[in-house]
Design a protein around this motif. Sequence first.
Motif, PDB file in Angstrom:
ATOM      1  N   ILE A  13       0.839  -1.198   0.000  1.00  0.00           N
ATOM      2  CA  ILE A  13       0.000   0.000   0.000  1.00  0.00           C
ATOM      3  C   ILE A  13       0.873   1.247   0.000  1.00  0.00           C
ATOM      4  N   GLN A  26      -7.920   4.594  -1.190  1.00  0.00           N
ATOM      5  CA  GLN A  26      -6.614   4.182  -1.710  1.00  0.00           C
ATOM      6  C   GLN A  26      -6.197   2.849  -1.098  1.00  0.00           C
ATOM      7  N   GLN A  30      -6.004  -0.672  -3.334  1.00  0.00           N
ATOM      8  CA  GLN A  30      -4.717  -1.361  -3.488  1.00  0.00           C
ATOM      9  C   GLN A  30      -4.766  -2.765  -2.900  1.00  0.00           C
ATOM     10  N   ASN A  33      -6.552  -4.707  -5.519  1.00  0.00           N
ATOM     11  CA  ASN A  33      -5.619  -4.972  -6.609  1.00  0.00           C
ATOM     12  C   ASN A  33      -4.708  -6.150  -6.273  1.00  0.00           C
ATOM     13  N   LYS A 102       6.213  -4.293  -6.219  1.00  0.00           N
ATOM     14  CA  LYS A 102       5.307  -3.148  -6.055  1.00  0.00           C
ATOM     15  C   LYS A 102       5.156  -2.361  -7.363  1.00  0.00           C
ATOM     16  N   ALA A 106       1.657  -1.292  -9.257  1.00  0.00           N
ATOM     17  CA  ALA A 106       1.401   0.149  -9.294  1.00  0.00           C
ATOM     18  C   ALA A 106       1.258   0.678 -10.715  1.00  0.00           C
TER      19      ALA A 106
END
Length: 494
Positions: A13, A26, A30, A33, A102, A106
Amino acid sequence: MSSPVKIPFKSLIHLDRTSGTAVYLQIAYQLINAIQRGVLVPGIQLPGSRLLSESLEVHRKTVIAAYDELDAQGWTEIRPNKGTFIGTKSPVKEADPLKYNKEFLASYPQSTGYAFKKSMLLDLPQRIKGNGLEFTDGLPDVRLAPLDQLSRVYGTNLKRRSNQKYLGYSSSEGSDYFKEMLAAYLNNTRGLHISKNNVMTTRGIDMGIYLAADLLLEAGDLVVVGDLSYYVANMIFQKAGARMISVPVDEDGISVDAVRQLCKKHKIRMLYLTPHHHYPTTVTLSAKKRLELLSLSVTYGFIILEDDYDYDFHYSSSPVLPLASADGNGMVVYIGSFCKSLAPGFRSGYLVAPENLITELSKLRGIVDRQGDVLMEQALAELLEEGEVQRHLKKALKIYHERRDIFCELLKSQLEQEVSFSAPPGGLAMWTRWKPGLNLMRISKNCAARDLYLPQTLLYQTESVTAMRLGFGNLSVKELESSVEILTWAVKKN
């Protein structure tokens, strides 16, 4: 099953405090995701709200709100006295959370994971215009557009209760009122003899060409175009699977003799014309040739696709009436728009043809543009009925005429040794021929260094042609002076 301690939640995160998205969303997005990518697999336990809030340095209530969002969307299961777990019904593939990347989570994929058809036919040079000056291929000056009048009637139409039906899905055929006013306008200015049933509205000329090509052309059909011709139309015909044959263009327009000879040897399906001011050379197709082409179309059965985009701008005399005005056999499909007359951003065009073709074309348009912008059509209809469009064109024509003459004087005084041209009888662009030794691409790059944009699509350089189509309509007198000064410098630096 992994415990929450082994999962690198802090690396999963990444919060952006400047984002317009709430922090709790947010966090939730995430985590979702990560579930979708298989980093967090079904059955795994999420950290307690206190532990995760400390790790992310946010308020505990923010984490609770994020968990509530996950639960509301069905991604998690709350087990009494145990905690929050990833839902076991989620069909995700397990991944190694300790190898989590990450950057992978992202970013959006750079390319598809599947193959699809690509077309080089539709490739155009990238437009790199900045905030400087620009030569176009003949666009109008949007600063002259009748915005006050248009905003007045558009606002009025938006407020009318009778027009609320147009805010939902209405008829796929557009505004009858607009088509009635448009038919009357075209009858008065083009010598046509049409009713609203002969009109289909479009989002500009290119859409009209595309729909006509899609319906009227089959793979392998022969389409005759001028040498040179409008590049977008050429792309559309090739995309439809047609084969193109080019014929010469002289000072009176496309060669009728060349068309006649082709008809004797081949089955021609369509002839594409920009007769009023041929694209790109700006010459006008003579009245004699127009009648000869109409006769040939009847004899050999080919369609004439008449693109009369620059009809409203003619300086020397009254414009020659379009071929459609003398078509008694239903061979001409006539296309035009108000994009040049008003401003390119007002995507309002039209296609005129016999009613049976309009009926079929309207079905095709209905699946790509269900009803168009009916409110804008209503507003334009009022401007036509009140005579505002006609008054605007009369005023604009004087300004563009002056700009054409000044542009000619500037080119002659500063570049007489390098360029030759004839003042176009109308339109908003000039066809200029340059010394064969000049490198037009280098000139374009030189212009860019002085913040003058000269698009690649305006440059014509082959073994036999070194020419540019330079639009002057969008530039004021002062801007024309600056543009020609930069162009002169760029040519001499070549």
